[in-house]
Design an enzyme around this catalytic site. Structure first.
Site, short mmCIF file in Angstrom:
data_model
loop_
_atom_site.label_atom_id
_atom_site.label_comp_id
_atom_site.label_asym_id
_atom_site.label_seq_id
_atom_site.Cartn_x
_atom_site.Cartn_y
_atom_site.Cartn_z
CB CYS A 24 3.34 -5.07 3.87
SG CYS A 24 5.00 -4.44 4.21
CG ASP B 16 -0.38 -2.83 2.52
OD1 ASP B 16 -0.38 -2.34 3.66
OD2 ASP B 16 0.64 -3.28 1.96
#
Length: 283
Positions: free
Chosen positions: A189, A196
């Protein structure tokens, strides 16, 4: 990529009153300008968001809970930052709504205004399980073990490396679709630097046969890349388009949830290639 405001702070005051101003739009151009080329080719598709921690009060002050699906068109000028969306949903927790339709209408109005696009919102009761919310398995050939016979050390890359893409010869039938998926997509992120994780699926029609080992190396090159879910999918779509010159291309990803929300971007070369939304085991 510079993001300002409350996003990314270590501590946050969670709201107790309805506040649509918490929604924080981020221009899609921030990611698309980095990819380069004609941005309109990246604007066909949908970002499906699932929210699992949606709650509000009924007229008697009793908490109501639901699951929500947001369908954000890929041609919207902006995306919504996920933490700001969570804070916005939290601002509904102690707000009275007369009906489920009123909740759906309010969320639709607020998100559409924030993103300057027509956002579709669906609410699902916990006892309601439509097919699109049931756990499914991605179709196609899994490439997770495509490097099992290789002795090469896979290097960590700072950014995605499209030069890793290769063809495994020509397709016997240039009109035959190749459907592949990989569970090893990882990026970071750009706001919080948290990892992620997602599953990637590619539908491609090209005169070139996809080299699955090379495609896996390419997917692994995202592991240290800082990019929003949508931008990562668009980068993959752009890189596959450039290398394989496909007549058809669909790239989608199912990301695991964080903060009670999962994000599932999908980009297509033509509207008829858009699949239905779905959920996978890790979601």
């Amino acid at each position: 990529m510079s993001i300002h405001g409350i996003l990314g702070e270590h501590t946050t005051d969670y709201p107790t009153q309805y506040n649509p101003s918490l929604l924080y739009p981020i221009a899609r151009s921030l990611g698309r300008d980095v990819i380069g080329g004609d941005a309109t080719r990246l604007a066909q598709g949908v970002d499906w968001w699932h929210a699992f921690e949606l709650s509000w009060l009924d007229a008697r002050g009793i908490s109501q809970v639901a699951m929500a699906r947001l369908a954000i068109p890929a041609d919207s000028p902006s995306i919504v930052e996920s933490k700001s969306l969570k804070l916005y949903f939290n601002s509904l927790n102690f707000t009275v709504f007369e009906s489920w339709d009123a909740v759906r209408a309010q969320i639709t109005e607020d998100l559409s205004a924030c993103l300057q696009a027509a956002v579709e919102v669906s609410l699902f009761a916990l006892g309601e399980m439509p097919e699109s919310l049931q756990i499914s398995t991605p179709a196609g050939v899994c490439i997770d073990e495509a490097l099992a016979d290789s002795t090469d050390k896979i290097a960590l890359c700072a950014h995605p490396d499209a030069s890793l893409l290769q063809a495994a010869g020509d397709m016997a039938d240039a009109n035959e679709a190749q459907l592949l998926y990989c569970n090893l997509l990882r990026s970071n992120c750009p706001v919080t630097n948290q990892p992620d994780w997602g599953t990637l699926q590619v539908h491609i029609v090209s005169a070139k046969k996809v080299d699955t080992a090379a495609l896996l190396r390419y997917v692994l090159s995202f592991r240290q890349h800082n990019g929003f879910h949508e931008q990562c999918v668009e980068q993959i779509f752009a890189d596959l388009s450039a290398f394989y010159a496909p007549t058809e291309l669909m790239v989608r990803a199912w990301y695991t949830r964080r903060g009670g929300i999962d994000i599932n971007p999908c980009r297509v070369s033509a509207p008829n290639l858009l699949p239905a939304p779905s959920r996978l085991i890790r979601q």
